[in-house]
Design an enzyme around this catalytic site. Structure first.
Site, mmCIF file in Angstrom:
data_model
loop_
_atom_site.group_PDB
_atom_site.id
_atom_site.type_symbol
_atom_site.label_atom_id
_atom_site.label_comp_id
_atom_site.label_asym_id
_atom_site.label_seq_id
_atom_site.Cartn_x
_atom_site.Cartn_y
_atom_site.Cartn_z
ATOM 1 C CB THR A 100 -0.892 -0.016 1.266
ATOM 2 O OG1 THR A 100 -1.502 1.265 1.428
ATOM 3 C CG2 THR A 100 -0.106 -0.325 2.534
ATOM 4 C CG ASP A 101 -1.155 4.987 -0.959
ATOM 5 O OD1 ASP A 101 -1.668 4.353 -0.008
ATOM 6 O OD2 ASP A 101 -1.773 5.868 -1.603
ATOM 7 C CD GLU A 102 -3.152 3.681 4.723
ATOM 8 O OE1 GLU A 102 -2.838 3.495 5.906
ATOM 9 O OE2 GLU A 102 -4.323 3.723 4.331
ATOM 10 C CE LYS A 114 -0.297 -4.487 3.094
ATOM 11 N NZ LYS A 114 -0.746 -5.831 2.602
ATOM 12 C CE1 TYR A 130 -3.380 -2.468 5.977
ATOM 13 C CE2 TYR A 130 -3.189 -0.123 5.493
ATOM 14 C CZ TYR A 130 -3.307 -1.430 5.057
ATOM 15 O OH TYR A 130 -3.340 -1.705 3.716
HETATM 16 P P1 NAD Z 1 -10.148 -6.752 2.724
HETATM 17 O O1 NAD Z 1 -10.087 -6.435 4.180
HETATM 18 O O2 NAD Z 1 -11.395 -6.401 1.967
HETATM 19 O O3 NAD Z 1 -9.900 -8.310 2.503
HETATM 20 C C1 NAD Z 1 -8.913 -9.034 3.184
HETATM 21 C C2 NAD Z 1 -9.150 -10.515 2.943
HETATM 22 O O4 NAD Z 1 -8.090 -11.231 3.583
HETATM 23 C C3 NAD Z 1 -10.478 -11.048 3.536
HETATM 24 O O5 NAD Z 1 -11.103 -11.894 2.619
HETATM 25 C C4 NAD Z 1 -10.009 -11.831 4.762
HETATM 26 O O6 NAD Z 1 -10.883 -12.901 5.098
HETATM 27 C C5 NAD Z 1 -8.643 -12.316 4.310
HETATM 28 N N1 NAD Z 1 -7.748 -12.617 5.444
HETATM 29 C C6 NAD Z 1 -7.486 -11.836 6.527
HETATM 30 N N2 NAD Z 1 -6.655 -12.462 7.362
HETATM 31 C C7 NAD Z 1 -6.347 -13.657 6.791
HETATM 32 C C8 NAD Z 1 -5.506 -14.741 7.162
HETATM 33 N N3 NAD Z 1 -4.824 -14.736 8.307
HETATM 34 N N4 NAD Z 1 -5.421 -15.803 6.333
HETATM 35 C C9 NAD Z 1 -6.121 -15.836 5.167
HETATM 36 N N5 NAD Z 1 -6.945 -14.854 4.780
HETATM 37 C C10 NAD Z 1 -7.058 -13.766 5.572
HETATM 38 O O7 NAD Z 1 -8.870 -6.068 2.095
HETATM 39 P P2 NAD Z 1 -8.701 -5.331 0.681
HETATM 40 O O8 NAD Z 1 -9.156 -3.935 0.793
HETATM 41 O O9 NAD Z 1 -9.238 -6.215 -0.388
HETATM 42 O O10 NAD Z 1 -7.110 -5.300 0.589
HETATM 43 C C11 NAD Z 1 -6.396 -6.407 0.040
HETATM 44 C C12 NAD Z 1 -4.910 -6.109 0.102
HETATM 45 O O11 NAD Z 1 -4.624 -4.924 -0.628
HETATM 46 C C13 NAD Z 1 -4.397 -5.869 1.517
HETATM 47 O O12 NAD Z 1 -3.133 -6.480 1.624
HETATM 48 C C14 NAD Z 1 -4.273 -4.358 1.619
HETATM 49 O O13 NAD Z 1 -3.247 -4.001 2.511
HETATM 50 C C15 NAD Z 1 -3.933 -3.995 0.193
HETATM 51 N N6 NAD Z 1 -4.377 -2.661 -0.273
HETATM 52 C C16 NAD Z 1 -5.666 -2.262 -0.123
HETATM 53 C C17 NAD Z 1 -6.064 -1.029 -0.652
HETATM 54 C C18 NAD Z 1 -7.494 -0.544 -0.538
HETATM 55 O O14 NAD Z 1 -7.782 0.579 -0.926
HETATM 56 N N7 NAD Z 1 -8.421 -1.347 -0.050
HETATM 57 C C19 NAD Z 1 -5.137 -0.220 -1.320
HETATM 58 C C20 NAD Z 1 -3.805 -0.665 -1.428
HETATM 59 C C21 NAD Z 1 -3.438 -1.895 -0.923
HETATM 60 O O1 DAU Z 2 -4.118 4.099 0.597
HETATM 61 C C1 DAU Z 2 -4.362 2.738 0.569
HETATM 62 C C2 DAU Z 2 -5.162 2.344 1.795
HETATM 63 O O2 DAU Z 2 -6.483 2.841 1.603
HETATM 64 C C3 DAU Z 2 -5.182 0.838 2.023
HETATM 65 O O3 DAU Z 2 -3.883 0.405 2.317
HETATM 66 C C4 DAU Z 2 -6.128 0.473 3.179
HETATM 67 O O4 DAU Z 2 -6.223 -0.942 3.297
HETATM 68 C C5 DAU Z 2 -7.509 1.038 2.862
HETATM 69 O O5 DAU Z 2 -8.396 0.770 3.921
HETATM 70 C C6 DAU Z 2 -7.417 2.547 2.611
HETATM 71 O O6 DAU Z 2 -7.058 3.244 3.842
HETATM 72 P P1 DAU Z 2 -7.721 4.637 4.256
HETATM 73 O O7 DAU Z 2 -7.569 4.806 5.699
HETATM 74 O O8 DAU Z 2 -7.280 5.731 3.358
HETATM 75 O O9 DAU Z 2 -9.263 4.306 3.844
HETATM 76 P P2 DAU Z 2 -10.648 4.550 4.607
HETATM 77 O O10 DAU Z 2 -11.735 4.206 3.634
HETATM 78 O O11 DAU Z 2 -10.702 3.920 5.947
HETATM 79 O O12 DAU Z 2 -10.651 6.123 4.826
HETATM 80 C C7 DAU Z 2 -10.518 7.015 3.713
HETATM 81 C C8 DAU Z 2 -10.549 8.427 4.269
HETATM 82 O O13 DAU Z 2 -11.869 8.698 4.772
HETATM 83 C C9 DAU Z 2 -9.612 8.658 5.428
HETATM 84 O O14 DAU Z 2 -9.085 9.964 5.339
HETATM 85 C C10 DAU Z 2 -10.511 8.536 6.669
HETATM 86 C C11 DAU Z 2 -11.846 9.052 6.160
HETATM 87 N N1 DAU Z 2 -13.053 8.442 6.788
HETATM 88 C C12 DAU Z 2 -13.156 7.076 6.812
HETATM 89 C C13 DAU Z 2 -14.245 6.467 7.381
HETATM 90 C C14 DAU Z 2 -14.351 4.964 7.430
HETATM 91 C C15 DAU Z 2 -14.068 9.242 7.289
HETATM 92 O O15 DAU Z 2 -13.988 10.474 7.224
HETATM 93 N N2 DAU Z 2 -15.154 8.634 7.848
HETATM 94 C C16 DAU Z 2 -15.279 7.280 7.934
HETATM 95 O O16 DAU Z 2 -16.308 6.791 8.495
#
Ligand code: NAD
Ligand code: DAU
Length: 343
Positions: free
Chosen positions: A125-127, A157, A153
């Site tokens: 992730t970019d985080e 990562k 988190y």
């Molecule tokens: P998500 O939370 O929607 O899904 C995570 C999945 O992993 C779920 O199906 C969960 O059951 C499974 N999981 C969790 N723990 C596990 C374990 N111990 N063994 C096997 N399976 C397990 O997550 P997402 O948003 O789809 O993100 C997927 C990946 O992409 C993550 O690694 C996250 O860090 C990365 N990522 C997410 C975003 C985003 O915007 N959502 C952006 C950049 C990177």
């Molecule tokens: O940048 C990549 C990341 O993006 C991934 O690595 C993470 O897995 C993914 O969850 C996401 O993280 P963020 O923290 O950016 O996403 P989130 O949707 O939780 O929040 C987006 C923005 O919105 C953040 O600035 C917090 C704000 N927010 C979020 C929630 C859930 C609110 O203002 N209200 C809310 O209820």
């Protein structure tokens, strides 16, 4: 060729499996997922009958079970999406993040070393780069930006990323890493900003915006992320990190207002609540490397992607209504029940 996709019952992993099976109908995909609160088997129902697909309920931290599955399936490629992914949950309880995100990654890579692999890909992730100031729009994250994390988190990562690079250098494991910005699209669990705001709007519930809502995220439609990973695992250079993002920065408040507009809901639903602890201000990816090396560019514009996403939530009520009718209610009460309204 057999591909292991971990975390495939989650948001991005699920989208990736749908994408991959369409693009590579001759390959076999095995999904490894523990089915935590974030995993939804219904996300995979469209492919459950596909003879090229197998689902295995498994914890990536369970070394014995993981080794057994590697022995049985001999995968050529592993793509690791499995993770605890929600920043707010990591603030409440960091431990499971360290377990799954770091130790789970280690178990998978140990299995890759033991049984052999063509490619291990880590979905990061970019985080890991921390955040950028709002008053420096000229700054972007490149692959050379130092790691500087803010939340448990993002630290977990980053820890995993360091371990992946160490396994490459020390054991010559053929790895790649992608670091993507915020994704949105179908099957997004409604604890994250965009789906939460859609689902709450549809129920005319308050839309809890943290602080002033001025934080900036760089949004990418999930299919564009899937295509980037597909390119990296087949054409990316071993040992390399690729940033993935589409220069689509938006303030949280603007996203929420847009959702209200698209759904015909009043902006008065927006409720400013206590800010997230350690809240990152701005994320912004420089995707030059993946563009120059692999020809990747995002295909979906945000205006179209958000409309498609809202339409998907309107047409798939059953998917998210099932989620929010269960344990989610307790989660919501815990996270938002005591969150003070700040204006
Ligand atoms: P998500 O939370 O929607 O899904 C995570 C999945 O992993 C779920 O199906 C969960 O059951 C499974 N999981 C969790 N723990 C596990 C374990 N111990 N063994 C096997 N399976 C397990 O997550 P997402 O948003 O789809 O993100 C997927 C990946 O992409 C993550 O690694 C996250 O860090 C990365 N990522 C997410 C975003 C985003 O915007 N959502 C952006 C950049 C990177
Ligand atoms: O940048 C990549 C990341 O993006 C991934 O690595 C993470 O897995 C993914 O969850 C996401 O993280 P963020 O923290 O950016 O996403 P989130 O949707 O939780 O929040 C987006 C923005 O919105 C953040 O600035 C917090 C704000 N927010 C979020 C929630 C859930 C609110 O203002 N209200 C809310 O209820």
């Amino acid at each position: 060729m057999t591909l292991f996709v971990t975390g495939g019952a989650g948001f991005i992993g699920g989208n990736f499996i749908h994408y991959y099976l369409k693009q590579h109908p001759d390959d076999r995909v095995v999904c490894l997922d523990k089915l935590t609160y974030a995993g939804n088997i219904s996300t995979l129902s469209p492919v459950m009958d596909n003879p090229k697909f197998r689902f295995v309920k498994i914890d990536i931290c369970d070394r014995k079970a993981i080794y057994k599955l590697f022995e049985e399936e001999t995968p050529a490629i592993v793509v690791n999406f499995a993770a605890e992914s929600h920043v707010d949950r990591s603030i409440e309880n960091p431990e499971i993040f360290l377990q799954t995100n770091i130790l789970g990654t280690q178990v998978l890579m140990d299995a890759c070393r033991k049984y052999g692999i063509q490619r291990y890909h880590q979905v990061s992730t970019d985080e890991v780069y921390g955040d950028l100031p709002l008053d420096r729009p000229d700054l972007f994250f490149t692959e050379e930006t130092p790691i500087q994390t803010s939340s448990p988190y993002s630290s977990s990562k980053a820890g995993a990323d360091l371990l992946v690079m160490a396994y490459h250098r020390t054991y010559d494991l053929p790895v790649t890493i992608s670091r993507c910005s915020n994704n949105y699209g179908p099957y997004h669990f409604p604890e994250k900003l965009i789906p939460l705001m859609i689902v709450n709007s549809l129920a005319d519930k308050p839309l809890p915006l943290y602080g002033e809502g001025l934080n900036v995220r760089d949004w990418l439609y999930v299919a564009d992320h899937c295509r980037a990973i597909d390119l990296i695992i087949h054409e990316g250079r071993v040992g390399e990190i690729y940033n993935v993002g589409g220069h689509n920065e938006m303030k949280n408040i603007d996203i929420v207002k847009l959702i209200c507009k698209e759904l015909g809901k009043p902006e008065s639903l927006i409720t400013h609540v206590t800010d997230r602890k350690g809240h990152d201000m701005r994320y912004a990816i420089d995707p030059t490397k993946i563009h120059n090396e692999l020809g990747w560019l995002p295909e979906t514009k945000f205006e179209d992607g958000i409309k498609k996403t809202i339409k998907w939530y309107l047409e798939h009520r059953e998917w998210w209504e099932t989620i929010i009718s269960g344990e989610y209610q307790n989660y919501y009460e815990k996270m938002y029940g005591n969150r003070e309204r700040v204006r």
